[in-house]
Design an enzyme around this catalytic site. Structure first.
Site, mmCIF file in Angstrom:
data_model
loop_
_atom_site.group_PDB
_atom_site.id
_atom_site.type_symbol
_atom_site.label_atom_id
_atom_site.label_comp_id
_atom_site.label_asym_id
_atom_site.label_seq_id
_atom_site.Cartn_x
_atom_site.Cartn_y
_atom_site.Cartn_z
ATOM 1 N N ARG A 169 5.476 17.525 19.868
ATOM 2 C CA ARG A 169 4.021 17.346 19.762
ATOM 3 C C ARG A 169 3.429 18.668 19.286
ATOM 4 N NH1 ARG A 169 -0.723 14.985 23.537
ATOM 5 N NH2 ARG A 169 0.232 13.106 22.710
ATOM 6 N N GLN A 186 2.109 6.166 19.797
ATOM 7 C CA GLN A 186 0.934 5.529 20.406
ATOM 8 C C GLN A 186 0.699 4.152 19.791
ATOM 9 O OE1 GLN A 186 -1.392 6.738 22.927
ATOM 10 N NE2 GLN A 186 -2.041 4.597 22.802
ATOM 11 N N CYS A 246 -6.650 5.295 23.129
ATOM 12 C CA CYS A 246 -5.346 5.927 23.384
ATOM 13 C C CYS A 246 -5.381 6.824 24.615
ATOM 14 C CB CYS A 246 -4.888 6.710 22.160
ATOM 15 S SG CYS A 246 -6.074 7.956 21.621
ATOM 16 N N HIS A 276 0.140 9.729 14.987
ATOM 17 C CA HIS A 276 0.577 9.539 16.384
ATOM 18 C C HIS A 276 1.302 8.192 16.473
ATOM 19 C CE1 HIS A 276 0.887 10.109 20.554
ATOM 20 N NE2 HIS A 276 -0.359 9.922 20.949
ATOM 21 N N ASP A 292 -11.438 6.595 19.834
ATOM 22 C CA ASP A 292 -10.713 7.806 20.226
ATOM 23 C C ASP A 292 -11.746 8.930 20.316
ATOM 24 O OD1 ASP A 292 -8.736 9.719 20.694
ATOM 25 O OD2 ASP A 292 -7.979 9.751 18.634
ATOM 26 N N ARG A 314 2.927 2.885 26.831
ATOM 27 C CA ARG A 314 3.536 4.063 26.188
ATOM 28 C C ARG A 314 4.966 4.233 26.677
ATOM 29 N NH1 ARG A 314 0.799 8.268 24.356
ATOM 30 N NH2 ARG A 314 2.705 8.567 23.175
HETATM 31 N N1 NVA Z 1 -6.978 12.139 18.345
HETATM 32 C C1 NVA Z 1 -6.553 12.658 19.625
HETATM 33 C C2 NVA Z 1 -5.488 11.796 20.202
HETATM 34 C C3 NVA Z 1 -4.992 12.225 21.569
HETATM 35 C C4 NVA Z 1 -3.910 11.340 22.096
HETATM 36 C C5 NVA Z 1 -6.097 14.100 19.467
HETATM 37 O O1 NVA Z 1 -5.348 14.379 18.519
HETATM 38 O O2 NVA Z 1 -6.494 14.929 20.262
HETATM 39 N N1 CP Z 2 -2.461 9.051 24.303
HETATM 40 C C1 CP Z 2 -1.797 10.214 24.436
HETATM 41 O O1 CP Z 2 -0.997 10.622 23.577
HETATM 42 O O2 CP Z 2 -2.054 10.870 25.589
HETATM 43 P P1 CP Z 2 -1.598 12.344 25.946
HETATM 44 O O3 CP Z 2 -2.313 13.271 25.006
HETATM 45 O O4 CP Z 2 -2.014 12.528 27.380
HETATM 46 O O5 CP Z 2 -0.106 12.449 25.759
#
Ligand code: NVA
Ligand code: CP
Length: 313
Positions: free
Chosen positions: A108, A138, A272, A135, A231, A300
């Protein structure tokens, strides 16, 4: 020919055919049924998963780590403070070392290029646990949740409201295109997904029969929605944009009025998570009876376990 994903990485949904995504969803439903029946397996006995995090996570870490360890494997959490990843050692070199010591890698972080390098140089399956670009794990959970609610994906109208150019909006567009869904981005024009991704989605849709639309007119986009998805307005790494986004995106907040506007009693709400209640979604909607966010979060784990079963065994 049956689907065989052994040894494959999961970097972007663009690399997977609709049949392969279908297969991952089928395994996910089986894995969830096993979990409900309290069946235990030791599928990852003796295996090791390295989990590299440049950004924070609750669900993704929990899903990977709990799914891998409950099947007898060992998952190692490595934050950016723990390892050299581009700092003092190239990502290529880190990848080569990882590949000699572990069976799989989850990443990540910020750059899609880094997860691609990890996949190209490690020689083991690499999973994208979120980058600035996409992502994809997800989306597996989201497709599973939609399927649980509507018993199908084809033709389901999924409406994404808000920051239409973020990693989620982009990944959902590809997922929806692959699975023959209707996908609508309701956002200001300057926050639509980038043209190259849109073109890819249109190309996929020509084969799958999916429909992809963009609009700034909330009433138009939301009408007939089966799923309203949103989101955060500022994703991780772009917190400095939040004040501008609040101004731009306030008319795109998901509230009870929006949920009524769909004209369907069965419309569900998805996110998400993590959510900023009071910004992209109101407290009433996310805590209300149409909200599926907790089921979605649980999924998930099932989808990530299914992905690892399919690519490691
Ligand atoms: N768009 C958000 C998704 C988090 C799961 C981010 O990248 O912070
Ligand atoms: N939805 C998601 O990826 O959550 P986290 O950022 O908590 O892993």
């Amino acid at each position: 020919m049956g689907v065989n994903l052994k040894g494959r990485s999961f970097i972007s949904l663009l690399d997977y055919t609709p049949e392969e995504i279908r297969y991952l969803l089928d395994v996910s439903h089986q894995v969830k049924a096993e979990s409900r029946a309290r069946e235990r397996h030791r599928r990852f006995e003796g295996m090791t998963l390295a989990m590299l995090f440049e950004k924070r996570s609750t669900r993704t870490r929990l899903a990977f780590e709990s799914a891998f360890t409950e099947e007898g494997g060992h998952a190692i959490f490595l934050s950016k403070n723990d390892i050299q990843l581009g700092a003092k050692e190239s990502v290529e070199d880190t990848a080569r070392v990882l590949g000699r010591m572990v069976d799989a890698v989850m990443f990540r972080g910020f750059e899609q290029k880094h997860v691609e390098i990890l996949a190209n140089y490690s020689g083991v399956p690499v999973y994208n646990g979120l980058t600035d670009l996409c992502h994809p794990t997800q989306v597996l959970a989201d497709l599973m949740t939609i399927e649980e609610n509507f018993r199908r994906l084809r033709g389901v109208r999924l409406v994404f409201m808000g920051d239409g150019r973020n990693n989620m909006a982009r990944s959902l567009m590809i997922g929806a295109a692959k699975m023959g869904m209707e996908y609508v981005v309701v956002s200001p024009e300057q926050l639509r997904p980038d043209e190259s991704f849109v073109n890819k989605a249109f190309e996929i849709s020509r084969e799958t029969g999916a429909k992809i639309e963009f609009t700034e007119v909330v009433e138009e986009g939301v009408k007939g929605a089966d799923v309203i998805y949103t989101d955060v307005w500022a994703s991780m790494g772009e917190e400095d944009k939040l004040q501008d986004r609040i101004k731009m995106l306030s008319p795109f907040q998901v509230n009870e009025k929006i949920m009524e506007m769909t004209g369907k009693d069965e419309t569900i709400f998805m996110h998400c998570l993590p959510a900023v209640k009071g910004q992209e979604v109101t407290y009433d909607v996310i805590e209300g009876k149409r909200s599926k966010v907790w089921e979605e979060a649980e999924n998930r784990k099932h989808t990530i376990k299914a992905l690892m079963i399919a690519t490691l065994l």
